[in-house]
Design a protein around this motif. Structure first.
Motif, PDB file in Angstrom:
ATOM      1  N   ALA A  24      32.997  41.478  43.698  1.00 63.82           N
ATOM      2  CA  ALA A  24      32.537  41.589  42.316  1.00 63.82           C
ATOM      3  C   ALA A  24      33.712  41.856  41.379  1.00 63.82           C
ATOM      4  N   PHE A  25      34.613  42.732  41.782  1.00 65.20           N
ATOM      5  CA  PHE A  25      35.785  43.019  40.955  1.00 65.20           C
ATOM      6  C   PHE A  25      36.659  41.775  40.813  1.00 65.20           C
ATOM      7  N   ILE A  28      35.072  39.438  38.376  1.00 64.60           N
ATOM      8  CA  ILE A  28      35.185  39.917  36.996  1.00 64.60           C
ATOM      9  C   ILE A  28      36.574  39.639  36.440  1.00 64.60           C
ATOM     10  N   LEU A  32      37.348  37.254  33.222  1.00 64.98           N
ATOM     11  CA  LEU A  32      37.881  37.856  32.005  1.00 64.98           C
ATOM     12  C   LEU A  32      39.206  37.238  31.569  1.00 64.98           C
TER      13      LEU A  32
END
Length: 218
Positions: A24-25, A28, A32
């Motif tokens: 998930a990190f 992200i 971004l």
């Protein structure tokens, strides 16, 4: 050794901070970056190898403090220290478990996330290979850092500060191998240096980690 590895894999998945959190990190960060630097495909294709490597490195940091912390809390670490199994083997197995639950999913997901950063078509294979060769070094270096701070309350930030400088050579050669592969250049030198770092880390750092664990458990 096998029983310890299976136990650590089960604990890593059950306690969180394994497959899901790291992925998930990583996702992200990948999403971004285009929002921050702009949607220009040429810019994204240039920075994609480095961004993907930085994302993988930071994702590995998220779960490092759990490598020995859970065993310290329930007393298992003291039992492992007095067990017939060498403490060096314990450190190596825990580093391997961390790589399987955190590093390996990142390796598999990286080429798919490279699409979001417009990674050139020639770079996918070399990105995958560089992460496959380099992420084991991140796990074993992280295990050494976790051993250094196992006796400290809330030592996660200190561990990150200690580990990040040791991650720099792996990051430099890994990103360079992926960048060269994406540009169609020779990748043998950075890949060999990256493999040397991983092999050297697995050869030396379990002994260093075991030594600092013995000191912290006194």
């Amino acid at each position: 050794m096998t029983a310890l590895l299976i136990r650590d894999l089960a604990l890593a998945v059950r306690a969180g901070g394994g497959f899901g959190l790291g992925l998930a990190f990583f996702l992200i960060v990948t999403v971004l970056v285009p929002l921050g630097v702009g949607p220009e495909t040429l810019t994204l294709s240039v920075i994609a190898p480095g961004i993907l490597w930085i994302g993988a490195l930071l994702a590995c940091l998220l779960s490092l403090d759990r490598i020995f912390a859970l065993d310290r809390e329930d007393g298992s670490l003291d039992l492992l220290a007095t067990a017939p199994l060498p403490l060096e083997g314990v450190v190596a197995v825990k580093a391997l478990a961390h790589w399987i639950t955190t590093g390996l999913p990142l390796v598999i997901a990286a080429p798919a996330l490279g699409v979001l950063l417009n990674l050139p078509s020639g770079g996918y294979l070399w990105l995958f290979l560089s992460l496959l060769i380099g992420t084991p070094a991140l796990s074993v270096i992280g295990a050494f850092g976790a051993a250094l701070t196992v006796g400290l309350r809330r030592g996660g930030l200190l561990m990150s500060l200690l580990v990040l400088p040791l991650y720099v050579p792996t990051l430099v050669f890994g990103a360079e191998a992926a960048r060269r592969g994406a540009a169609g250049l020779a990748v043998e030198t950075p890949l060999l240096l990256l493999a040397g770092i991983s092999l050297g880390a697995f050869a030396l750092l379990p002994f260093a980690g075991a030594a600092v664990l013995r000191i912290n458990l006194r």
